[in-house]
Design a protein around this motif. Structure first.
Motif, mmCIF file in Angstrom:
data_model
loop_
_atom_site.group_PDB
_atom_site.id
_atom_site.type_symbol
_atom_site.label_atom_id
_atom_site.label_comp_id
_atom_site.label_asym_id
_atom_site.label_seq_id
_atom_site.Cartn_x
_atom_site.Cartn_y
_atom_site.Cartn_z
ATOM 1 N N LYS A 1 -6.535 13.595 -40.341
ATOM 2 C CA LYS A 1 -5.080 13.504 -40.413
ATOM 3 C C LYS A 1 -4.661 13.892 -41.814
ATOM 4 O O LYS A 1 -5.294 13.488 -42.789
ATOM 5 N N LEU B 1 -1.895 14.259 -37.203
ATOM 6 C CA LEU B 1 -3.272 14.381 -36.741
ATOM 7 C C LEU B 1 -3.663 15.843 -36.613
ATOM 8 O O LEU B 1 -2.883 16.666 -36.122
ATOM 9 N N ASN C 1 -4.953 7.919 -36.057
ATOM 10 C CA ASN C 1 -3.571 8.036 -36.519
ATOM 11 C C ASN C 1 -3.135 6.808 -37.310
ATOM 12 O O ASN C 1 -2.328 6.898 -38.231
#
Length: 450
Positions: free
Chosen positions: A415, A420, A111
């Motif tokens: 992502k 994500l 992330n």
């Protein structure tokens, strides 16, 4: 399968290619096949107009298993950490807690644009624990080096002149079961404790084991009130164990002789700046490493106490080193040196240097044709970055996790559009359940109400 990242500001971190103010990156399957100002190809197009395209960040040292106890020690010193984490939470960790933490922790990395992770896993209380840790990494899709460490069931047994070696039979089992090839998305290392923390026989046995299995070694050295006194590098030199297969973490209290020994042996350096300045390890020795011809990398270390993103680390190192040099120059009434750290230096350390330290520079760390497709798109249109004058400055000193729009690992999009592509709800539920169990267990051991 072909993907064309089109029209971004491309920071390749490849000295030969350089930066492209407007460039394209062509990916075929799991590899980068071209990086040029304009590419015409039959491919799925990702419009990168207004984005900054960089290689994925490389975190060269993180205790990922601690994601389940995030923020439990915000004010801890290093000495506190040994008691509050390694002697309190670690002994009650179940294999399922390690799995939940590694999955959530690896997704946290993705992330934040960290595509490669060195997972320093000193939580192998049973043979099921490493299996669980590896499964969490596998399911996340991150590129990782799993560093098999010791158990942590007793602070006295494992961290003060320990006579208990990492179990060689289980390390061999893990090597044969999961890492028979070193070409996969996951590779293996040995996370050793080293002199001062272990008796000589244990140190020698662990270094010998790693070299028998042809896996790299990673070890904490020269940090804080205790470890800074051990002279660990000098001791390893006396044992004849220094070598290019070893990464030394922190290195805040090295003598000049120890810096020379590391450099001459071909060792590599991992620095965790936010932890070091916050927890009392010492000044992050970024310039010391550079001055000795080494290529320092950056790492997060513990989310029990600091944030888990690379933006924090770049700024912590940049600010701490410049503050130290400015203060010394002010006191001495001299001009600052010409080799002061720059923003680009920090991006180098967070990407290509990290790949070098993890032993993966041939496959990641730069946007170079032939390397694996580990690519991150930073949204330069966001209000905290626009208008972008210098894309390096934007990434190093302006961006945060919210600006990480797209993350690709090994050619797979992990992502996109700031979200994500994973079951984040399930990962969060797992790590929250682990937290509840662990907090309850620690409270019971201390005889305190939950």
């Amino acid at each position: 399968m072909r993907t064309l990242i089109q029209g971004g500001q491309v920071l390749t971190m490849d000295r030969d290619i350089g930066d492209l103010p407007r460039g394209d990156v062509l990916i075929e399957d799991d590899r980068i096949v071209a990086v040029e100002p304009n590419i015409s190809a039959d491919a799925e197009v990702i419009d990168a107009s207004g984005f900054i395209v960089i290689p994925g960040f490389v975190d060269t040292h993180r205790h990922t298993w601690e994601a389940a106890i995030r923020g439990c020690a915000p004010n801890a010193t290093l000495d506190d950490y040994f008691v509050d984490v390694l002697d309190s939470f670690a002994p009650v960790y179940r294999a399922q807690d390690v799995y939940a933490a590694n999955l959530a922790g690896a997704l946290e990395c993705l992330n934040a644009g960290i595509t490669t992770l060195v997972d320093w896993s000193h939580i192998n209380n049973t043979p099921e624990h490493p299996d669980a840790a590896i499964r969490g990494l596998q399911e996340s899709g991150i590129r990782a080096q799993y560093a098999y460490g010791s158990a942590n069931t007793s602070l006295a047994d494992y961290w003060f002149e320990s006579k208990i070696a990492i179990p060689g039979d289980d390390v061999r089992r893990v090597r044969e079961t999961y890492f028979s090839s070193d070409a996969g998305l996951l590779t293996m290392a040995l996370a050793t404790r080293g002199p001062g923390f272990c008796v000589e026989d244990v140190v020698r046995s662990e270094w010998t084991l790693a070299r028998e299995l042809d896996i790299p070694i990673t070890v904490h050295v020269g940090m804080g009130r205790l470890a800074g006194r051990f002279g660990m590098i000098k001791t390893l030199s006396e044992y004849g164990l220094l070598g290019p297969d070893t990464t030394y973490i922190h290195c805040c209290y090295f003598s000049d002789e120890e810096w020379r020994l590391v450099a001459e042996s071909g060792g590599t350096i991992s620095i965790a700046p936010q932890v070091e300045v916050q927890m009392g390890h010492g000044w992050p020795p970024v310039m010391k490493a550079i001055e000795h011809g080494l290529r320092p990398s950056l790492s997060i270390d513990v989310v029990t106490t600091v944030p888990g993103d690379m933006f924090t680390q770049m700024r912590a190192a940049f600010g701490a080193e410049r503050a130290r040099v400015n203060a010394e120059c002010w006191q001495a009434d001299v001009n600052i040196p010409d080799n002061m750290l720059t923003a680009r230096d920090m991006l180098v350390q967070a990407t290509i240097n990290g790949a070098h330290v993890a032993g993966l520079e041939d496959r990641t760390g730069s946007l170079t044709p032939g390397k694996k497709a580990d690519v991150v798109l930073i949204d330069g249109r966001a209000i905290n970055l626009a208008p972008v004058i210098d894309p390096v400055t934007a990434v190093v000193l302006g961006a945060d996790v919210s600006n990480v729009d797209t993350v690709i690992v090994d050619g797979v999009v992990r992502k996109r559009g700031g979200r994500l592509l994973a079951d984040v709800d399930a990962a969060r539920a797992g790590v929250e359940a682990a937290r509840d169990y662990l907090v309850d267990q620690v409270a019971q051991r201390k005889g305190a109400p939950v």
